[in-house]
Design an enzyme around this catalytic site. Structure first.
Site, PDB file in Angstrom:
ATOM      1  N   TYR A   1     -72.882  32.627  93.190  1.00 23.62           N
ATOM      2  CA  TYR A   1     -72.826  34.071  92.906  1.00 23.62           C
ATOM      3  C   TYR A   1     -71.413  34.544  92.572  1.00 23.62           C
ATOM      4  O   TYR A   1     -71.182  35.178  91.541  1.00 23.62           O
ATOM      5  CB  TYR A   1     -73.398  34.843  94.094  1.00 23.62           C
ATOM      6  CG  TYR A   1     -73.581  36.317  93.832  1.00 23.62           C
ATOM      7  CD1 TYR A   1     -74.653  36.793  93.078  1.00 23.62           C
ATOM      8  CD2 TYR A   1     -72.683  37.258  94.338  1.00 23.62           C
ATOM      9  CE1 TYR A   1     -74.824  38.142  92.832  1.00 23.62           C
ATOM     10  CE2 TYR A   1     -72.842  38.612  94.094  1.00 23.62           C
ATOM     11  CZ  TYR A   1     -73.913  39.054  93.350  1.00 23.62           C
ATOM     12  OH  TYR A   1     -74.080  40.395  93.094  1.00 23.62           O
TER      13      TYR A   1
ATOM     14  N   LYS B   1     -69.900  35.926  88.955  1.00 29.89           N
ATOM     15  CA  LYS B   1     -69.375  37.280  88.763  1.00 29.89           C
ATOM     16  C   LYS B   1     -67.916  37.256  88.317  1.00 29.89           C
ATOM     17  O   LYS B   1     -67.480  38.110  87.538  1.00 29.89           O
ATOM     18  CB  LYS B   1     -69.531  38.088  90.058  1.00 29.89           C
ATOM     19  CG  LYS B   1     -70.993  38.357  90.421  1.00 29.89           C
ATOM     20  CD  LYS B   1     -71.688  39.187  89.356  1.00 29.89           C
ATOM     21  CE  LYS B   1     -73.104  39.548  89.724  1.00 29.89           C
ATOM     22  NZ  LYS B   1     -73.763  40.386  88.707  1.00 29.89           N
TER      23      LYS B   1
HETATM   24  N1  LIG Z   1     -76.991  45.264  95.590  1.00 24.70           N
HETATM   25  C1  LIG Z   1     -75.717  44.983  95.758  1.00 24.70           C
HETATM   26  O1  LIG Z   1     -75.166  45.146  96.863  1.00 24.70           O
HETATM   27  C2  LIG Z   1     -74.885  44.501  94.590  1.00 24.70           C
HETATM   28  C3  LIG Z   1     -73.516  44.373  94.791  1.00 24.70           C
HETATM   29  C4  LIG Z   1     -72.725  43.919  93.755  1.00 24.70           C
HETATM   30  C5  LIG Z   1     -73.300  43.622  92.517  1.00 24.70           C
HETATM   31  N2  LIG Z   1     -74.629  43.748  92.346  1.00 24.70           N
HETATM   32  C6  LIG Z   1     -75.171  43.400  91.021  1.00 24.70           C
HETATM   33  O2  LIG Z   1     -75.923  44.471  90.512  1.00 24.70           O
HETATM   34  C7  LIG Z   1     -76.914  43.972  89.620  1.00 24.70           C
HETATM   35  C8  LIG Z   1     -78.272  44.566  89.990  1.00 24.70           C
HETATM   36  O3  LIG Z   1     -78.597  44.132  91.287  1.00 24.70           O
HETATM   37  P1  LIG Z   1     -79.578  44.933  92.254  1.00 24.70           P
HETATM   38  O4  LIG Z   1     -78.934  44.964  93.565  1.00 24.70           O
HETATM   39  O5  LIG Z   1     -80.021  46.187  91.611  1.00 24.70           O
HETATM   40  O6  LIG Z   1     -80.764  43.854  92.339  1.00 24.70           O
HETATM   41  P2  LIG Z   1     -82.352  44.004  92.249  1.00 24.70           P
HETATM   42  O7  LIG Z   1     -82.874  42.694  92.739  1.00 24.70           O
HETATM   43  O8  LIG Z   1     -82.822  45.260  92.887  1.00 24.70           O
HETATM   44  O9  LIG Z   1     -82.597  44.133  90.676  1.00 24.70           O
HETATM   45  C9  LIG Z   1     -82.314  43.088  89.785  1.00 24.70           C
HETATM   46  C10 LIG Z   1     -83.302  43.139  88.634  1.00 24.70           C
HETATM   47  O10 LIG Z   1     -82.939  42.111  87.714  1.00 24.70           O
HETATM   48  C11 LIG Z   1     -84.137  41.491  87.261  1.00 24.70           C
HETATM   49  N3  LIG Z   1     -83.844  40.146  86.795  1.00 24.70           N
HETATM   50  C12 LIG Z   1     -83.408  39.100  87.530  1.00 24.70           C
HETATM   51  N4  LIG Z   1     -83.293  38.022  86.755  1.00 24.70           N
HETATM   52  C13 LIG Z   1     -83.680  38.398  85.499  1.00 24.70           C
HETATM   53  C14 LIG Z   1     -83.792  37.719  84.253  1.00 24.70           C
HETATM   54  N5  LIG Z   1     -83.508  36.422  84.130  1.00 24.70           N
HETATM   55  N6  LIG Z   1     -84.191  38.427  83.178  1.00 24.70           N
HETATM   56  C15 LIG Z   1     -84.499  39.724  83.289  1.00 24.70           C
HETATM   57  N7  LIG Z   1     -84.433  40.415  84.442  1.00 24.70           N
HETATM   58  C16 LIG Z   1     -84.024  39.744  85.537  1.00 24.70           C
HETATM   59  C17 LIG Z   1     -85.071  41.507  88.472  1.00 24.70           C
HETATM   60  O11 LIG Z   1     -86.421  41.342  88.103  1.00 24.70           O
HETATM   61  C18 LIG Z   1     -84.751  42.873  89.064  1.00 24.70           C
HETATM   62  O12 LIG Z   1     -85.615  43.853  88.555  1.00 24.70           O
HETATM   63  C19 LIG Z   1     -76.865  42.447  89.726  1.00 24.70           C
HETATM   64  O13 LIG Z   1     -76.118  41.926  88.643  1.00 24.70           O
HETATM   65  C20 LIG Z   1     -76.133  42.224  91.034  1.00 24.70           C
HETATM   66  O14 LIG Z   1     -75.462  40.998  91.074  1.00 24.70           O
HETATM   67  C21 LIG Z   1     -75.454  44.189  93.357  1.00 24.70           C
END
Ligand SMILES: NC(=O)c1ccc[n+]([C@@H]2O[C@H](COP(=O)([O-])OP(=O)(O)OC[C@H]3O[C@@H](n4cnc5c(N)ncnc54)[C@H](O)[C@@H]3O)[C@@H](O)[C@H]2O)c1
Length: 288
Positions: free
Chosen positions: A167, A171
């Site tokens: 991860y 990133k």
């Molecule tokens: N939640 C956190 O604390 C956090 C912190 C830092 C960064 N992020 C980043 O934010 C972004 C969104 O994360 P989130 O927390 O909303 O997660 P989430 O799991 O709620 O949503 C992620 C979405 O991406 C979709 N997805 C995954 N792989 C895919 C693919 N190959 N093709 C198309 N769609 C795909 C999933 O179906 C899901 O709907 C990610 O890049 C994550 O790394 C999240």
């Protein structure tokens, strides 16, 4: 004038009305909040996600609010799927102005034990997928004469999280991908910037918050003393998507409640950090 200032960010100030904006991972969490925020300022929004069922639900909710939406099932790690989705955007909504690269996932495991399949899958979605989506829409942005790509990276790009497999590496790659695109594509009017979320409550992280005490401990480790919400990221990303950030290129915007600034408060310093309220400190204690 005062009223106009007060509504900045929720009306015409962002100049995103009728702009064609693509959000990946739009069926859940941050991507879903982004889709709502973009629709809320009058953008035409293409939702890409591999979860077709949740994508349809998201699109229905947005349409019910009067938004112009295209729901496009898409696996962002699969080039053919991405190219099909880009074509559908072109044909249905018109050429794209904005891409928010957001679809991502986490496969846990230590670096010594994580399977190669998990390592490769996380890199394929979180890093290569961002490149594929950006490349698929760049010709449409060039056609428009301008474009903005916003990459949702993570605080983990700069601070490793143990047992999080590929991860952090994925990133960190996103940040340099973003900067390289900024340099390579600026001449064609396309900007590229990254948002680095801290700890945000979404499906990706919800299992952590089910454990008693985790939310309070995480809030205490954050300068803003709270966990972030998806809309916190959406608001920052909208600024980077908008022409209002026209001279911001290759930048990284931390949206983490100031968490990295807590480092010195997280180490024991008797007499200084017994509380978290920022109260007066002993005058005679040493500095670090
Ligand atoms: N939640 C956190 O604390 C956090 C912190 C830092 C960064 N992020 C980043 O934010 C972004 C969104 O994360 P989130 O927390 O909303 O997660 P989430 O799991 O709620 O949503 C992620 C979405 O991406 C979709 N997805 C995954 N792989 C895919 C693919 N190959 N093709 C198309 N769609 C795909 C999933 O179906 C899901 O709907 C990610 O890049 C994550 O790394 C999240």
């Amino acid at each position: 004038m005062a009223d106009k200032q007060a509504t900045a960010g929720h009306g015409t100030w962002l100049e995103l009305e009728d702009k064609v904006c693509v959000v990946t991972g739009a069926a859940s969490g941050i991507g879903l909040a982004l889709a709502h925020a973009l629709a809320g300022v009058g953008a035409r929004v293409a939702l890409w996600d591999r979860d077709a069922e949740r994508l349809a639900e998201a699109a229905q909710a947005l349409k019910a609010q009067g938004a112009q939406v295209l729901a496009q099932p898409c696996d962002t790690a699969d080039e053919a799927s991405v190219l099909r989705a880009a074509q559908a955007v072109r044909e249905t909504l018109g050429a794209a102005h904005v891409l928010v690269n957001n679809a991502g996932l986490l496969r846990s495991g230590s670096l010594s034990a994580i399977s190669l399949a998990d390592w490769n899958h996380v890199l394929a979605v979180n890093l290569t997928g961002y490149l594929l989506c950006a490349r698929s829409l760049a010709p449409q942005m060039i056609e428009r004469g301008a474009g903005s790509v916003v990459h949702v990276a993570s605080i983990s790009a700069s601070y490793p999280q143990s047992h999080s497999g590929a991860y952090s590496a994925s990133k960190a790659g996103v940040l340099l991908l973003s900067r390289q695109l900024a340099v390579e594509w600026a001449g064609q009017g396309i900007r590229s910037n990254a948002v680095c979320p801290g700890m945000i409550r979404t499906a990706l992280s919800q299992s952590f918050y089910r454990q008693p005490g985790v939310e309070a401990a995480r809030a205490a480790a954050t300068a803003s003393r709270r966990i972030g919400e998806p809309v916190d990221i959406a608001n920052a990303a909208l600024f980077l998507a908008s022409p209002r950030s026209a001279y911001v290129n290759g930048a990284e915007l931390a949206v983490d409640g100031g968490m990295p600034n807590m480092l010195m408060d997280l180490v024991p310093r008797p007499g200084f950090n017994s509380g978290t309220s920022g109260s007066a400190s002993p005058a005679s204690a040493g500095q670090e």
